[in-house]
Design a protein around this motif. Structure first.
Motif, PDB file in Angstrom:
ATOM      1  N   GLY A  94       0.816  -1.211   0.000  1.00 37.16           N
ATOM      2  CA  GLY A  94       0.000   0.000   0.000  1.00 37.16           C
ATOM      3  C   GLY A  94       0.844   1.254   0.000  1.00 37.16           C
ATOM      4  O   GLY A  94       0.545   2.229  -0.687  1.00 37.16           O
ATOM      5  N   MET A  95       1.913   1.244   0.759  1.00 33.88           N
ATOM      6  CA  MET A  95       2.814   2.403   0.796  1.00 33.88           C
ATOM      7  C   MET A  95       3.506   2.575  -0.556  1.00 33.88           C
ATOM      8  O   MET A  95       3.693   3.690  -1.023  1.00 33.88           O
ATOM      9  N   ARG A  96       3.869   1.466  -1.185  1.00 32.78           N
ATOM     10  CA  ARG A  96       4.528   1.530  -2.492  1.00 32.78           C
ATOM     11  C   ARG A  96       3.562   2.088  -3.538  1.00 32.78           C
ATOM     12  O   ARG A  96       3.934   2.942  -4.345  1.00 32.78           O
ATOM     13  N   GLU A  97       2.312   1.634  -3.536  1.00 30.95           N
ATOM     14  CA  GLU A  97       1.317   2.132  -4.494  1.00 30.95           C
ATOM     15  C   GLU A  97       1.018   3.604  -4.255  1.00 30.95           C
ATOM     16  O   GLU A  97       0.865   4.368  -5.193  1.00 30.95           O
ATOM     17  N   GLY A  98       0.960   4.014  -3.013  1.00 30.59           N
ATOM     18  CA  GLY A  98       0.730   5.414  -2.692  1.00 30.59           C
ATOM     19  C   GLY A  98       1.885   6.286  -3.159  1.00 30.59           C
ATOM     20  O   GLY A  98       1.690   7.398  -3.631  1.00 30.59           O
ATOM     21  N   GLY A  99       3.101   5.781  -3.043  1.00 29.36           N
ATOM     22  CA  GLY A  99       4.278   6.518  -3.496  1.00 29.36           C
ATOM     23  C   GLY A  99       4.318   6.641  -5.005  1.00 29.36           C
ATOM     24  O   GLY A  99       4.749   7.661  -5.544  1.00 29.36           O
ATOM     25  N   GLU A 100       3.860   5.620  -5.722  1.00 34.36           N
ATOM     26  CA  GLU A 100       3.839   5.685  -7.187  1.00 34.36           C
ATOM     27  C   GLU A 100       2.835   6.719  -7.660  1.00 34.36           C
ATOM     28  O   GLU A 100       3.101   7.451  -8.607  1.00 34.36           O
ATOM     29  N   ASP A 101       1.669   6.810  -7.004  1.00 29.24           N
ATOM     30  CA  ASP A 101       0.676   7.809  -7.386  1.00 29.24           C
ATOM     31  C   ASP A 101       1.211   9.214  -7.156  1.00 29.24           C
ATOM     32  O   ASP A 101       1.010  10.109  -7.958  1.00 29.24           O
ATOM     33  N   ALA A 102       1.923   9.414  -6.048  1.00 31.42           N
ATOM     34  CA  ALA A 102       2.469  10.738  -5.748  1.00 31.42           C
ATOM     35  C   ALA A 102       3.576  11.089  -6.738  1.00 31.42           C
ATOM     36  O   ALA A 102       3.715  12.243  -7.137  1.00 31.42           O
ATOM     37  N   ALA A 103       4.359  10.095  -7.169  1.00 33.91           N
ATOM     38  CA  ALA A 103       5.430  10.355  -8.121  1.00 33.91           C
ATOM     39  C   ALA A 103       4.867  10.702  -9.496  1.00 33.91           C
ATOM     40  O   ALA A 103       5.460  11.474 -10.241  1.00 33.91           O
ATOM     41  N   ASP A 104       3.707  10.148  -9.848  1.00 35.91           N
ATOM     42  CA  ASP A 104       3.077  10.441 -11.131  1.00 35.91           C
ATOM     43  C   ASP A 104       2.393  11.795 -11.113  1.00 35.91           C
ATOM     44  O   ASP A 104       2.006  12.301 -12.155  1.00 35.91           O
ATOM     45  N   GLY A 105       2.199  12.371  -9.958  1.00 40.96           N
ATOM     46  CA  GLY A 105       1.504  13.648  -9.841  1.00 40.96           C
ATOM     47  C   GLY A 105       0.002  13.500  -9.802  1.00 40.96           C
ATOM     48  O   GLY A 105      -0.737  14.470  -9.870  1.00 40.96           O
ATOM     49  N   LYS A 106      -0.478  12.276  -9.704  1.00 41.67           N
ATOM     50  CA  LYS A 106      -1.912  12.021  -9.644  1.00 41.67           C
ATOM     51  C   LYS A 106      -2.331  11.802  -8.206  1.00 41.67           C
ATOM     52  O   LYS A 106      -1.600  11.205  -7.427  1.00 41.67           O
ATOM     53  N   ALA A 107      -3.492  12.281  -7.900  1.00 43.39           N
ATOM     54  CA  ALA A 107      -4.059  12.008  -6.584  1.00 43.39           C
ATOM     55  C   ALA A 107      -4.654  10.608  -6.606  1.00 43.39           C
ATOM     56  O   ALA A 107      -5.125  10.143  -7.642  1.00 43.39           O
ATOM     57  N   PRO A 108      -4.626   9.902  -5.508  1.00 44.71           N
ATOM     58  CA  PRO A 108      -5.247   8.577  -5.476  1.00 44.71           C
ATOM     59  C   PRO A 108      -6.734   8.682  -5.791  1.00 44.71           C
ATOM     60  O   PRO A 108      -7.414   9.575  -5.313  1.00 44.71           O
ATOM     61  N   THR A 109      -7.212   7.803  -6.641  1.00 48.95           N
ATOM     62  CA  THR A 109      -8.614   7.834  -7.019  1.00 48.95           C
ATOM     63  C   THR A 109      -9.400   6.895  -6.129  1.00 48.95           C
ATOM     64  O   THR A 109      -8.952   5.812  -5.793  1.00 48.95           O
ATOM     65  N   ALA A 110     -10.555   7.343  -5.750  1.00 46.17           N
ATOM     66  CA  ALA A 110     -11.440   6.523  -4.933  1.00 46.17           C
ATOM     67  C   ALA A 110     -12.849   6.665  -5.494  1.00 46.17           C
ATOM     68  O   ALA A 110     -13.260   7.748  -5.889  1.00 46.17           O
ATOM     69  N   THR A 111     -13.549   5.583  -5.557  1.00 46.70           N
ATOM     70  CA  THR A 111     -14.920   5.624  -6.014  1.00 46.70           C
ATOM     71  C   THR A 111     -15.801   5.941  -4.820  1.00 46.70           C
ATOM     72  O   THR A 111     -15.766   5.246  -3.821  1.00 46.70           O
ATOM     73  N   ALA A 112     -16.561   7.000  -4.951  1.00 48.38           N
ATOM     74  CA  ALA A 112     -17.433   7.412  -3.851  1.00 48.38           C
ATOM     75  C   ALA A 112     -18.878   7.325  -4.300  1.00 48.38           C
ATOM     76  O   ALA A 112     -19.203   7.553  -5.457  1.00 48.38           O
ATOM     77  N   GLN A 113     -19.717   6.992  -3.360  1.00 51.28           N
ATOM     78  CA  GLN A 113     -21.140   6.961  -3.634  1.00 51.28           C
ATOM     79  C   GLN A 113     -21.826   7.888  -2.651  1.00 51.28           C
ATOM     80  O   GLN A 113     -21.505   7.900  -1.467  1.00 51.28           O
ATOM     81  N   VAL A 114     -22.759   8.679  -3.170  1.00 53.77           N
ATOM     82  CA  VAL A 114     -23.523   9.585  -2.312  1.00 53.77           C
ATOM     83  C   VAL A 114     -24.994   9.343  -2.567  1.00 53.77           C
ATOM     84  O   VAL A 114     -25.392   8.809  -3.592  1.00 53.77           O
ATOM     85  N   ALA A 115     -25.801   9.775  -1.635  1.00 54.92           N
ATOM     86  CA  ALA A 115     -27.240   9.623  -1.799  1.00 54.92           C
ATOM     87  C   ALA A 115     -27.707  10.550  -2.914  1.00 54.92           C
ATOM     88  O   ALA A 115     -27.189  11.642  -3.100  1.00 54.92           O
ATOM     89  N   ASN A 116     -28.685  10.099  -3.665  1.00 49.20           N
ATOM     90  CA  ASN A 116     -29.241  10.878  -4.767  1.00 49.20           C
ATOM     91  C   ASN A 116     -30.048  12.030  -4.192  1.00 49.20           C
ATOM     92  O   ASN A 116     -31.060  11.836  -3.556  1.00 49.20           O
ATOM     93  N   LYS A 117     -29.611  13.255  -4.408  1.00 49.22           N
ATOM     94  CA  LYS A 117     -30.255  14.437  -3.827  1.00 49.22           C
ATOM     95  C   LYS A 117     -31.153  15.150  -4.841  1.00 49.22           C
ATOM     96  O   LYS A 117     -31.488  16.297  -4.672  1.00 49.22           O
ATOM     97  N   SER A 118     -31.548  14.492  -5.907  1.00 46.64           N
ATOM     98  CA  SER A 118     -32.350  15.148  -6.941  1.00 46.64           C
ATOM     99  C   SER A 118     -33.835  15.148  -6.628  1.00 46.64           C
ATOM    100  O   SER A 118     -34.652  15.353  -7.496  1.00 46.64           O
ATOM    101  N   GLY A 119     -34.192  14.911  -5.384  1.00 44.72           N
ATOM    102  CA  GLY A 119     -35.588  14.946  -4.991  1.00 44.72           C
ATOM    103  C   GLY A 119     -36.225  13.571  -4.949  1.00 44.72           C
ATOM    104  O   GLY A 119     -37.361  13.429  -4.528  1.00 44.72           O
ATOM    105  N   ASP A 120     -35.528  12.558  -5.403  1.00 38.30           N
ATOM    106  CA  ASP A 120     -36.075  11.203  -5.345  1.00 38.30           C
ATOM    107  C   ASP A 120     -35.946  10.684  -3.920  1.00 38.30           C
ATOM    108  O   ASP A 120     -34.906  10.794  -3.287  1.00 38.30           O
TER     109      ASP A 120
END
Length: 82
Positions: A42-68
């Motif tokens: 995990g530390m190695r993967e985190g270091g590779e993302d930082a070296a690439d200049g990319k932020a770690p991506t995470a899939t997030a889910q939120v409640a649908n706030k469109s009135g449904d």
């Protein structure tokens, strides 16, 4: 009251083996080794993302706030792609 000698540590080791047994101690060692390896990966993967200049991506889910009121969740990444 100095430090413990080798004989003290051998007695402690004998008591631990008698209490837990060798199989349980082997399982604990395997679990601990797997946890350390996972942490290092995990530390190695985190270091590779930082070296690439990319932020770690995470899939997030939120409640649908469109009135449904159905309580369904939506994937933010999927919604941004459209």
């Amino acid at each position: 009251m100095g430090g413990f000698s080798i004989w003290h540590w051998l007695v402690v080791l004998l008591v631990v083996v008698l209490i837990f047994g060798t199989k349980k101690l082997r399982n604990i060692g395997t679990d601990l080794g797997g946890a350390v390896k996972g942490f290092k990966d995990g530390m190695r993967e985190g270091g590779e993302d930082a070296a690439d200049g990319k932020a770690p991506t995470a899939t997030a889910q939120v409640a649908n706030k469109s009135g449904d009121a159905d309580g369904k969740t939506i994937d933010i990444d999927a919604k941004e792609k459209h």
